[in-house]
Design an enzyme around this catalytic site. Structure first.
Site, PDB file in Angstrom:
ATOM      1  N   CYS A 117      13.381   3.016   2.181  1.00  0.00           N
ATOM      2  CA  CYS A 117      13.671   4.445   2.041  1.00  0.00           C
ATOM      3  C   CYS A 117      14.351   4.914   3.326  1.00  0.00           C
ATOM      4  CB  CYS A 117      12.413   5.255   1.731  1.00  0.00           C
ATOM      5  SG  CYS A 117      11.115   5.048   2.942  1.00  0.00           S
ATOM      6  N   ASP A 163      -0.665  -5.929   2.751  1.00  0.00           N
ATOM      7  CA  ASP A 163      -0.335  -4.828   3.656  1.00  0.00           C
ATOM      8  C   ASP A 163      -1.081  -5.086   4.965  1.00  0.00           C
ATOM      9  OD1 ASP A 163       1.170  -1.951   2.966  1.00  0.00           O
ATOM     10  OD2 ASP A 163      -0.019  -1.927   4.800  1.00  0.00           O
ATOM     11  N   ALA A 208       0.824  -1.208   0.000  1.00  0.00           N
ATOM     12  CA  ALA A 208       0.000   0.000   0.000  1.00  0.00           C
ATOM     13  C   ALA A 208       0.865   1.268   0.000  1.00  0.00           C
ATOM     14  CB  ALA A 208      -0.916  -0.013   1.223  1.00  0.00           C
ATOM     15  N   PRO A 209       0.484   2.308  -0.734  1.00  0.00           N
ATOM     16  CA  PRO A 209      -0.781   2.505  -1.467  1.00  0.00           C
ATOM     17  C   PRO A 209      -0.785   1.983  -2.906  1.00  0.00           C
ATOM     18  CG  PRO A 209       0.473   4.545  -1.501  1.00  0.00           C
ATOM     19  CD  PRO A 209       1.299   3.553  -0.711  1.00  0.00           C
ATOM     20  N   GLY A 210       0.117   1.089  -3.235  1.00  0.00           N
ATOM     21  CA  GLY A 210      -0.010   0.402  -4.518  1.00  0.00           C
ATOM     22  C   GLY A 210       0.834   0.937  -5.663  1.00  0.00           C
ATOM     23  N   GLY A 211       1.716   1.905  -5.378  1.00  0.00           N
ATOM     24  CA  GLY A 211       2.539   2.486  -6.452  1.00  0.00           C
ATOM     25  C   GLY A 211       3.370   1.431  -7.155  1.00  0.00           C
ATOM     26  N   LYS A 212       4.109   0.667  -6.374  1.00  0.00           N
ATOM     27  CA  LYS A 212       4.990  -0.335  -7.003  1.00  0.00           C
ATOM     28  C   LYS A 212       4.180  -1.522  -7.516  1.00  0.00           C
ATOM     29  CE  LYS A 212       8.846   1.281  -4.257  1.00  0.00           C
ATOM     30  NZ  LYS A 212       8.044   2.084  -3.289  1.00  0.00           N
ATOM     31  N   ASP A 238       9.232  -4.102  -0.445  1.00  0.00           N
ATOM     32  CA  ASP A 238       9.509  -2.675  -0.259  1.00  0.00           C
ATOM     33  C   ASP A 238       9.212  -2.428   1.219  1.00  0.00           C
ATOM     34  OD1 ASP A 238      10.025  -0.005  -1.032  1.00  0.00           O
ATOM     35  OD2 ASP A 238       7.874   0.379  -1.170  1.00  0.00           O
TER      36      ASP A 238
HETATM   37  N1  SAM Z   1       5.286  -0.419  -1.754  1.00  0.00           N
HETATM   38  C1  SAM Z   1       4.403   0.682  -1.412  1.00  0.00           C
HETATM   39  C2  SAM Z   1       4.264   1.578  -2.639  1.00  0.00           C
HETATM   40  O1  SAM Z   1       5.165   1.603  -3.475  1.00  0.00           O
HETATM   41  O2  SAM Z   1       3.228   2.241  -2.760  1.00  0.00           O
HETATM   42  C3  SAM Z   1       4.915   1.445  -0.193  1.00  0.00           C
HETATM   43  C4  SAM Z   1       5.097   0.549   1.007  1.00  0.00           C
HETATM   44  S1  SAM Z   1       5.599   1.379   2.476  1.00  0.00           S
HETATM   45  C5  SAM Z   1       7.282   1.620   2.201  1.00  0.00           C
HETATM   46  C6  SAM Z   1       5.628   0.055   3.624  1.00  0.00           C
HETATM   47  C7  SAM Z   1       4.274  -0.572   3.911  1.00  0.00           C
HETATM   48  O3  SAM Z   1       4.492  -1.706   4.748  1.00  0.00           O
HETATM   49  C8  SAM Z   1       3.280   0.297   4.654  1.00  0.00           C
HETATM   50  O4  SAM Z   1       2.133   0.468   3.861  1.00  0.00           O
HETATM   51  C9  SAM Z   1       2.920  -0.523   5.919  1.00  0.00           C
HETATM   52  O5  SAM Z   1       1.557  -0.454   6.253  1.00  0.00           O
HETATM   53  C10 SAM Z   1       3.303  -1.920   5.473  1.00  0.00           C
HETATM   54  N2  SAM Z   1       3.611  -2.923   6.516  1.00  0.00           N
HETATM   55  C11 SAM Z   1       4.132  -2.748   7.750  1.00  0.00           C
HETATM   56  N3  SAM Z   1       4.289  -3.928   8.363  1.00  0.00           N
HETATM   57  C12 SAM Z   1       3.889  -4.885   7.486  1.00  0.00           C
HETATM   58  C13 SAM Z   1       3.798  -6.312   7.534  1.00  0.00           C
HETATM   59  N4  SAM Z   1       4.183  -6.986   8.606  1.00  0.00           N
HETATM   60  N5  SAM Z   1       3.312  -6.962   6.445  1.00  0.00           N
HETATM   61  C14 SAM Z   1       2.914  -6.269   5.347  1.00  0.00           C
HETATM   62  N6  SAM Z   1       2.958  -4.925   5.251  1.00  0.00           N
HETATM   63  C15 SAM Z   1       3.446  -4.246   6.314  1.00  0.00           C
END
Ligand code: SAM
Length: 310
Positions: free
Chosen positions: A241, A144, A122-126, A188
């Site tokens: 990041c 997520d 989330a939010p789904g960009g990748k 990610d």
């Molecule tokens: N890949 C996304 C994009 O490009 O839009 C951004 C992801 S962001 C860096 C990291 C995400 O990891 C957050 O949305 C968070 O809610 C989620 N997250 C945290 N712990 C997690 C878990 N144990 N399993 C899956 N997702 C998790």
């Protein structure tokens, strides 16, 4: 030098760490982090070709330069009005996205028909970038933990015309329970986000070493789940990041020490650190890449690509 880093608003502990990691360059990196990044977008080829969409935007007065690591990526050099309010954006022809975020899906190189997991989606960009590389064929399991962020992902994916993705709410630590063997996995990872200070300045002081250690533990558990779910020969791309070696190079060293994987070379970014804080790591780790605001005009970003042997 240390004084100058502290004057930028970093706690003494982190200022000292950054000075130790990068020496004189620490100030250049952290000053670059104070400046906003260019607004970038990815053309969504599920809706229109790069040529057609860029022409539509050019006609409205938008100008842009290419992102070197994605043929779909552009950063605006002229934005006569907000691109977010254009029909191209609202209709899902483009996705607004920071340039470094376009690298992990490109590095993963998924193709049509494969079975792919996006473990923190989330939010789904990748996820939408993966879907476009897969031409909407095959299947993506996108996880997520946070329901409200997944709702946003769901809206984004439908706006972008993605139809090969299943959204799963829950911790991706449970990925092996699905009983699916994946060709490729993107992690990610959730991280302290110290590479995104330009948009989240409060992170200078809100994150502690305890947070770094917490994220590292979660990152390791997520990678373990990924490697247990990957087919032999399958590929995992890990990205964060974060600027902190504990969330990047040290995690990759732990992977090399505990799993039968080989790191694969990446073309863009600069080699990851092989002696952070004087700790000597495997020379292989140079294959992982770091992106910095001063050199690449991006967030602070880390990407590693690995193949499960067998
Ligand atoms: N890949 C996304 C994009 O490009 O839009 C951004 C992801 S962001 C860096 C990291 C995400 O990891 C957050 O949305 C968070 O809610 C989620 N997250 C945290 N712990 C997690 C878990 N144990 N399993 C899956 N997702 C998790």
């Amino acid at each position: 030098m240390l004084e100058k880093l502290i004057r930028l608003g970093y706690p003494k502990k982190f200022a000292e760490r950054y000075e130790e990691l990068w020496g004189e360059r620490a100030l250049t990196i952290l000053r670059a982090m104070e400046r906003p990044l260019p607004r970038c977008f990815r053309v969504n080829t599920l809706r229109g070709t790069v040529q057609r969409v860029t022409k539509m935007l050019n006609r409205k007065g938008f100008q842009f330069r290419r992102v070197p690591w994605s043929r779909f990526g552009f950063c605006l050099t002229r934005e006569p009005f907000s691109i977010a309010s254009t029909p191209e954006h609202l209709g899902g022809f483009v996705y607004l996205q920071e340039a470094s975020s376009m690298y992990p899906p490109e590095a993963l190189e998924p193709v049509r028909g494969e079975t792919v997991a996006d473990m923190a989606a989330a939010p789904g960009g990748k996820t939408s970038h993966l879907a476009q590389l897969m031409e909407n064929e095959g299947i993506i399991y996108a996880f997520d933990v946070r329901a409200e962020r997944l709702r946003e992902a769901s809206l984004n994916l439908s706006r972008l015309g993605v139809t090969n993705t299943i959204l799963v709410q829950g911790s991706a630590e449970r990925l092996p329970e699905l009983g699916v063997t994946f060709d490729r996995i993107l992690l990610d990872a959730p991280c302290t986000g110290s590479g995104t200070i330009h948009k989240n300045p409060e992170r200078k002081t809100s994150r502690s070493m305890e947070d770094v250690r917490f994220c590292q533990g979660l990152q390791m558990r997520l990678i373990k789940a990924a490697l247990e779910s990957l087919r032999p020969g399958g590929v995992l791309v890990y990205s964060t990041c974060s600027l902190e070696p504990e969330e990047n190079e040290f995690v990759i060293q732990w992977v090399l020490d505990n799993f039968d994987v080989e790191l694969l070379p990446l073309r863009y970014g600069e080699p990851a650190l092989t002696e952070p804080f004087g700790v000597e790591l495997s020379g292989e780790i140079e294959k992982a890449r770091r992106f910095y605001p001063d050199r690449h005009g991006t967030s602070g970003f880390f990407v590693a690509k690995m193949r499960l042997r067998g």
